[in-house]
Design an enzyme around this catalytic site. Structure first.
Site, mmCIF file in Angstrom:
data_model
loop_
_atom_site.group_PDB
_atom_site.id
_atom_site.type_symbol
_atom_site.label_atom_id
_atom_site.label_comp_id
_atom_site.label_asym_id
_atom_site.label_seq_id
_atom_site.Cartn_x
_atom_site.Cartn_y
_atom_site.Cartn_z
ATOM 1 N N TYR A 158 0.843 -1.204 0.000
ATOM 2 C CA TYR A 158 0.000 0.000 0.000
ATOM 3 C C TYR A 158 0.880 1.256 0.000
ATOM 4 O O TYR A 158 0.533 2.288 -0.568
ATOM 5 C CB TYR A 158 -0.963 -0.020 1.190
ATOM 6 C CG TYR A 158 -2.191 0.837 0.987
ATOM 7 C CD1 TYR A 158 -3.098 0.576 -0.032
ATOM 8 C CD2 TYR A 158 -2.454 1.918 1.821
ATOM 9 C CE1 TYR A 158 -4.217 1.365 -0.222
ATOM 10 C CE2 TYR A 158 -3.578 2.713 1.644
ATOM 11 C CZ TYR A 158 -4.456 2.435 0.623
ATOM 12 O OH TYR A 158 -5.564 3.224 0.443
ATOM 13 N N LYS A 165 -3.213 8.554 2.527
ATOM 14 C CA LYS A 165 -4.461 8.409 3.294
ATOM 15 C C LYS A 165 -4.307 8.993 4.697
ATOM 16 O O LYS A 165 -5.280 9.503 5.260
ATOM 17 C CB LYS A 165 -4.890 6.939 3.358
ATOM 18 C CG LYS A 165 -5.337 6.343 2.024
ATOM 19 C CD LYS A 165 -6.497 7.084 1.397
ATOM 20 C CE LYS A 165 -7.151 6.289 0.270
ATOM 21 N NZ LYS A 165 -8.089 7.131 -0.502
#
Ligand code: NAD
Length: 258
Positions: A158, A165
């Site tokens: 990720y 995020k």
């Protein structure tokens, strides 16, 4: 569910790419609750996908918008002002990182890769909210974005998107503080993994889906409809006292320590 929570409400949606998009699940649910919807799309290839979906929910506002382009952002809100004169809900369901930055080691992220991911996935919320704010304030409106647990804990591959995020979630809190006095709420949903176009760019995504099914308290993956239900709550009068919040819709996966 026939509550008509969004009767007479105007909802502008950024982030529909196809019928699998989380943003499309949210759009359908708000449509069923009486909302009038507008959509933006990225590029001509996606326009061909988004227009028929928009038509299927009777939308009269379908506008191109690359969130890296200030002129396009301005034009979207000019059209909202002209057509609707107000805005009740802004859905931000947009993220991007270069494919090479979604595998291998995070430490190898290039300067340009980092800036791209942060610009499109986090700064865009700030830019869109700023333009929307005057229209939202008239309506006591709502902003909703989509995030993922990779912002809090390390999730293999990720990488830079986790950092983006984290910035996005912090931006939600700062925006909520800025716009709260005008009665505008800003929240995020942290969704569990769902198979979409964006998710297909993350290496090993199938394994993540399998892990959730095996380990999450609810022993299943979430769907677009699960996320949409939470969006109905947050963006309607049901969520009237909630702002600056990150709400997990992930079958409870985030509560596990091991
Ligand atoms: P998706 O591919 O359907 O949606 C991503 C959208 O981002 C697309 O519509 C794409 O056009 C848009 N986009 C990318 N770059 C853009 C740009 N420069 N300008 C304008 N739009 C741009 O995938 P999705 O999974 O529905 O993703 C929606 C949101 O949900 C993203 O923020 C994603 O990170 C988040 N999310 C997804 C999952 C998941 O597992 N699918 C989990 C948690 C959070």
């Amino acid at each position: 569910m026939a509550l008509n929570l969004f009767e007479g409400k105007h909802v502008l949606v950024f982030g529909v790419a196809n019928e699998r998009s989380i943003a499309w699940g949210i759009s359908q649910a708000m449509h069923e609750q009486g909302a009038k919807l507008g959509f933006t799309y990225l590029g001509e290839a996606l326009e061909r996908r988004v227009r028929p979906l928009a038509e299927s929910v009777g939308s009269d506002l379908v506008v191109p918008c690359d969130v890296t382009r200030d002129d396009q952002i301005k034009e979207v809100f000019r059209q909202v002002q002209e057509k609707w004169g107000r805005l009740d809900v802004l859905i931000h369901s947009v993220a991007f990182a270069n494919r090479e930055d979604l595998e291998g080691r995070f430490v190898d992220t290039s300067r340009q890769g980092f800036l791209t991911a942060l610009e499109i996935s986090a700064y865009s919320l700030v830019a869109l909210t700023r333009e929307a704010a005057p229209l939202l304030a008239e309506a006591g409106g709502n902003v909703l974005t989509l995030t993922y647990y990779g912002s809090q804990k390390v999730v293999p591959n990720y990488n830079v998107m986790g950092v983006a995020k984290a910035a996005l979630e912090a931006a939600v809190r700062y925006l909520a503080a800025d716009l709260g006095p005008q009665g505008v709420r800003v929240n995020a949903i942290s969704a569990g993994p769902i198979k979409t176009l964006a998710a297909s760019g993350i290496r090993g995504f199938r394994e993540i889906l399998g892990l959730v099914e095996q380990k999450a308290p609810l022993r299943r993956n979430v769907t677009q409809a699960d996320v949409a239900n939470a969006a109905l709550f947050l963006c309607s009068s049901l969520g009237s006292g909630v702002t600056g919040e990150v709400l997990y819709v992930d079958s409870g996966y985030n509560i596990l320590g091991m």
